[in-house]
Write a protein that holds these residues in place. Structure first.
Motif, PDB file in Angstrom:
ATOM      1  N   GLY A 252       0.803  -1.215   0.000  1.00 10.73           N
ATOM      2  CA  GLY A 252       0.000   0.000   0.000  1.00 10.73           C
ATOM      3  C   GLY A 252       0.833   1.261   0.000  1.00 10.73           C
ATOM      4  N   LEU A 253       2.148   1.132  -0.213  1.00  3.64           N
ATOM      5  CA  LEU A 253       2.987   2.334  -0.273  1.00  3.64           C
ATOM      6  C   LEU A 253       2.767   3.078  -1.584  1.00  3.64           C
ATOM      7  N   THR A 254       2.517   2.325  -2.677  1.00  5.75           N
ATOM      8  CA  THR A 254       2.156   2.968  -3.947  1.00  5.75           C
ATOM      9  C   THR A 254       0.802   2.423  -4.375  1.00  5.75           C
ATOM     10  N   ALA A 255       0.075   3.246  -5.073  1.00  7.94           N
ATOM     11  CA  ALA A 255      -1.241   2.816  -5.556  1.00  7.94           C
ATOM     12  C   ALA A 255      -1.067   2.205  -6.942  1.00  7.94           C
ATOM     13  N   PRO A 256      -1.719   1.074  -7.225  1.00  4.10           N
ATOM     14  CA  PRO A 256      -1.617   0.493  -8.564  1.00  4.10           C
ATOM     15  C   PRO A 256      -2.311   1.383  -9.588  1.00  4.10           C
ATOM     16  N   ALA A 257      -1.754   1.409 -10.827  1.00 10.63           N
ATOM     17  CA  ALA A 257      -2.379   2.196 -11.893  1.00 10.63           C
ATOM     18  C   ALA A 257      -3.722   1.572 -12.273  1.00 10.63           C
ATOM     19  N   ALA A 258      -3.802   0.255 -12.120  1.00  7.41           N
ATOM     20  CA  ALA A 258      -5.069  -0.437 -12.364  1.00  7.41           C
ATOM     21  C   ALA A 258      -5.050  -1.718 -11.551  1.00  7.41           C
ATOM     22  N   GLY A 259      -6.221  -2.294 -11.309  1.00 10.42           N
ATOM     23  CA  GLY A 259      -6.285  -3.557 -10.586  1.00 10.42           C
ATOM     24  C   GLY A 259      -6.588  -3.372  -9.117  1.00 10.42           C
ATOM     25  N   GLU A 260      -6.678  -4.501  -8.410  1.00 11.79           N
ATOM     26  CA  GLU A 260      -7.085  -4.442  -7.010  1.00 11.79           C
ATOM     27  C   GLU A 260      -6.345  -5.494  -6.193  1.00 11.79           C
ATOM     28  N   ILE A 261      -6.100  -5.178  -4.921  1.00  6.05           N
ATOM     29  CA  ILE A 261      -5.492  -6.136  -4.004  1.00  6.05           C
ATOM     30  C   ILE A 261      -6.490  -6.381  -2.882  1.00  6.05           C
ATOM     31  N   ARG A 262      -6.751  -7.652  -2.592  1.00 11.05           N
ATOM     32  CA  ARG A 262      -7.710  -7.960  -1.532  1.00 11.05           C
ATOM     33  C   ARG A 262      -7.058  -8.812  -0.455  1.00 11.05           C
ATOM     34  N   TRP A 263      -7.386  -8.531   0.790  1.00 15.25           N
ATOM     35  CA  TRP A 263      -6.889  -9.281   1.941  1.00 15.25           C
ATOM     36  C   TRP A 263      -8.107  -9.820   2.684  1.00 15.25           C
ATOM     37  N   ARG A 264      -8.172 -11.121   2.866  1.00 16.25           N
ATOM     38  CA  ARG A 264      -9.348 -11.764   3.465  1.00 16.25           C
ATOM     39  C   ARG A 264     -10.635 -11.293   2.792  1.00 16.25           C
ATOM     40  N   GLY A 265     -10.569 -11.137   1.471  1.00 17.13           N
ATOM     41  CA  GLY A 265     -11.768 -10.813   0.699  1.00 17.13           C
ATOM     42  C   GLY A 265     -12.111  -9.344   0.600  1.00 17.13           C
ATOM     43  N   GLN A 266     -11.366  -8.482   1.306  1.00 15.41           N
ATOM     44  CA  GLN A 266     -11.684  -7.055   1.252  1.00 15.41           C
ATOM     45  C   GLN A 266     -10.524  -6.266   0.656  1.00 15.41           C
ATOM     46  N   ALA A 267     -10.845  -5.184  -0.025  1.00 12.53           N
ATOM     47  CA  ALA A 267      -9.797  -4.388  -0.661  1.00 12.53           C
ATOM     48  C   ALA A 267      -8.866  -3.802   0.398  1.00 12.53           C
ATOM     49  N   THR A 268      -7.561  -3.957   0.195  1.00 11.33           N
ATOM     50  CA  THR A 268      -6.598  -3.473   1.206  1.00 11.33           C
ATOM     51  C   THR A 268      -6.671  -1.961   1.352  1.00 11.33           C
ATOM     52  N   ALA A 269      -6.968  -1.263   0.246  1.00  5.94           N
ATOM     53  CA  ALA A 269      -7.039   0.196   0.311  1.00  5.94           C
ATOM     54  C   ALA A 269      -8.129   0.628   1.295  1.00  5.94           C
ATOM     55  N   LYS A 270      -9.200  -0.175   1.380  1.00  3.39           N
ATOM     56  CA  LYS A 270     -10.280   0.173   2.307  1.00  3.39           C
ATOM     57  C   LYS A 270      -9.928  -0.232   3.727  1.00  3.39           C
ATOM     58  N   LEU A 271      -9.262  -1.392   3.877  1.00  2.62           N
ATOM     59  CA  LEU A 271      -8.935  -1.888   5.219  1.00  2.62           C
ATOM     60  C   LEU A 271      -7.975  -0.958   5.948  1.00  2.62           C
ATOM     61  N   GLY A 272      -7.015  -0.392   5.208  1.00  3.05           N
ATOM     62  CA  GLY A 272      -6.084   0.566   5.801  1.00  3.05           C
ATOM     63  C   GLY A 272      -5.335  -0.017   6.989  1.00  3.05           C
ATOM     64  N   GLY A 273      -5.520   0.607   8.165  1.00  2.17           N
ATOM     65  CA  GLY A 273      -4.789   0.216   9.364  1.00  2.17           C
ATOM     66  C   GLY A 273      -4.994  -1.238   9.763  1.00  2.17           C
ATOM     67  N   GLU A 274      -6.188  -1.757   9.528  1.00  9.05           N
ATOM     68  CA  GLU A 274      -6.469  -3.151   9.879  1.00  9.05           C
ATOM     69  C   GLU A 274      -5.564  -4.102   9.098  1.00  9.05           C
ATOM     70  N   PHE A 275      -5.350  -3.770   7.798  1.00 10.99           N
ATOM     71  CA  PHE A 275      -4.477  -4.597   6.970  1.00 10.99           C
ATOM     72  C   PHE A 275      -3.024  -4.419   7.410  1.00 10.99           C
ATOM     73  N   ARG A 276      -2.639  -3.162   7.653  1.00 14.34           N
ATOM     74  CA  ARG A 276      -1.241  -2.893   8.007  1.00 14.34           C
ATOM     75  C   ARG A 276      -0.868  -3.541   9.334  1.00 14.34           C
ATOM     76  N   ALA A 277      -1.874  -3.748  10.223  1.00  7.64           N
ATOM     77  CA  ALA A 277      -1.593  -4.382  11.507  1.00  7.64           C
ATOM     78  C   ALA A 277      -1.241  -5.858  11.327  1.00  7.64           C
ATOM     79  N   GLU A 278      -1.536  -6.428  10.154  1.00  5.58           N
ATOM     80  CA  GLU A 278      -1.214  -7.843   9.927  1.00  5.58           C
ATOM     81  C   GLU A 278      -0.033  -8.008   8.983  1.00  5.58           C
ATOM     82  N   LEU A 279       0.609  -6.881   8.667  1.00  2.93           N
ATOM     83  CA  LEU A 279       1.635  -6.880   7.633  1.00  2.93           C
ATOM     84  C   LEU A 279       3.007  -6.580   8.226  1.00  2.93           C
ATOM     85  N   CYS A 280       3.994  -7.333   7.791  1.00  5.59           N
ATOM     86  CA  CYS A 280       5.372  -7.023   8.160  1.00  5.59           C
ATOM     87  C   CYS A 280       6.155  -6.861   6.874  1.00  5.59           C
ATOM     88  N   TYR A 281       6.675  -5.662   6.636  1.00  2.66           N
ATOM     89  CA  TYR A 281       7.404  -5.383   5.397  1.00  2.66           C
ATOM     90  C   TYR A 281       8.868  -5.129   5.695  1.00  2.66           C
TER      91      TYR A 281
END
Lengths: 205, 222
Positions: A49-78
């Motif tokens: 989620g550091l860069t936005a895709p020019a097209a397409g979508e990324i989903r985490w547990r069925g929901q778009a990561t862009a919408k999940l925001g902090g909830e997704f980042r809390a499960e992410l280690c980069y």
């Protein structure tokens, strides 16, 4: 759990890749392959989620990561190209601080134990400025020892490491997958990770 | 959220303590710039007393500017900024912490040093105390506004000059009311109105600037 569909990446005037998609479930490893400049790092940053895709979508547990925001980042280690460690601080201070910044404080005993695992015993109190490139990478990787978040995104985790350290990191990733975690990584080295299933994605072909 | 704030402030202060040269050089810059004026305009006590508030505030603005380019540049270069942006908490919280740490290591030392410099200009005692109070209330705004400029120029070549061009005009209200408060006291008037405006600028800056700064940082990270 992690799904990407039809991702497109444009850098400046150039289109790096388009139509990239994959699906990754618990316990699976995605290994990104591709020549230099084929967009591996860009894809990883996109997944975070550091860069936005020019097209397409990324989903985490069925929901778009862009919408999940902090909830997704809390499960992410980069773990990026850069080690995100401070030269002025010691390995122990770096590890404790980065864990606290990520919102998951680490007990000092656990931190010492993690540093020992990555082979930095006896160097805990030396400013990182005096460490070699490989040792600095180990400080950054020490985060993974007690990391229990579900999704690991690792950009070239083996770079600058010696053979023993590469095996150690592969072991950490294997243990993570066996706990039901997910991992996405890029590497130019063929490294055996003990995983239920390894998917490969080749960019730029 | 408070835990993250505490961690960021503690980390930045620890880094500042390990790099004391930065703090000390900004303080010496402040002292030297201020000391050049009596040498330039001559040793007339009346003239110096009238110049003092403005000169001190201008020097404080410039000294704060010195440390701004590094506010995010180090974190940007070594990847810490990515990690902050990927934390579960809003990036603005971390930015607020960094702004506070910047003030503690630049604005606060300047404030503590200012009575000494004020004495050099033969300011009356009540004007010196007003100067300290005005700096104390006004300098947080400098850090908060400066952070926006530092984030906007992050990763640009020659960003330092652009940063000054961007930020210094925004410092003008702080300068006017800060120097005005000391002038008013020296002239025997009340300075409460000036201080209220300064306080409002600082509070508004500390509250709104981190959001703008965080947005600018996300653009820089793309």
């Amino acid at each position: 759990m992690l799904e990407a569909s039809n991702l497109e990446c444009v850098r400046g005037e150039r289109r790096l890749f388009a139509g990239v998609g994959f699906r990754l479930d618990a316990g699976e490893l995605l290994s990104l392959q591709g020549a230099n400049g084929s967009g591996k790092t860009s894809l990883l940053r996109m997944l975070c989620g550091l860069t936005a895709p020019a097209a397409g979508e990324i989903r985490w547990r069925g929901q778009a990561t862009a919408k999940l925001g902090g909830e997704f980042r809390a499960e992410l280690c980069y773990l990026g190209h850069h080690n995100a460690i401070k030269e002025e601080l010691t390995p122990l201070e770096n590890l404790l601080t980065s864990a606290r910044l990520a919102g998951e404080p680490l007990a000092e005993d656990n931190a010492l134990d993690a540093l020992e695992t990555v082979g930095l015993a006896g160097r805990e109190d030396l400013a990182c400025r005096y460490l070699s490139q490989g040792q600095k990478r180990r400080v950054a990787l020490a985060r993974l020892v007690h990391e229990r978040r579900a999704l690991w995104i690792l950009d070239e985790p083996y770079v600058a490491l010696d053979v023993a350290a590469v095996d150690m990191v592969a072991g950490l990733i294997g243990a993570h997958l066996q706990r039901g975690g997910l991992a996405v990584l890029t590497t130019h080295q063929p490294v055996a990770v003990a995983a239920g299933s390894i998917r490969e994605l080749r960019l730029g072909s | 959220m408070l835990a993250l704030l505490k961690t960021v402030v503690a980390r930045d202060l620890r880094l500042a303590m390990r790099r004391q040269a930065d703090i000390v050089s900004a303080l010496f810059f402040f002292i030297i710039v201020v000391s050049l004026f009596p040498l330039g305009v001559g040793p007339e006590a009346d003239l110096l007393r009238r110049l003092a508030p403005g000169v001190l505030w201008v020097a404080a603005l410039l000294a704060t500017m010195l440390s701004l380019p590094r506010l995010f540049a180090d974190d940007f270069r070594d990847g810490t900024l990515e990690q902050l942006a990927l934390g579960p908490q809003p990036l603005a919280v971390a930015v607020f912490g960094k702004t506070l740490a910047h003030w503690l290591s630049s604005g606060l030392p300047l404030t503590l040093l200012s009575p000494l410099i004020g004495a050099q200009f033969d300011l009356p005692a009540d004007a010196v105390w007003m100067l300290v109070l005005a700096l104390l209330i006004g300098t947080p705004a400098l850090s908060a506004i400066g952070a926006i400029g530092a984030a906007l120029t992050l990763g640009l070549r020659g960003g330092g000059v652009l940063l000054s061009l961007l930020v210094l005009p925004l410092y003008i209200p702080v300068l006017i009311f800060g120097a005005g408060a000391v002038d008013a006291t020296a002239g025997g008037l009340g300075a409460q109105a000036h201080l209220s405006v300064l306080g409002a600028l600082s509070l508004a800056g500390l509250f709104f600037a981190p959001w703008a700064t965080a947005a600018a940082l996300r653009v820089a990270l793309e």
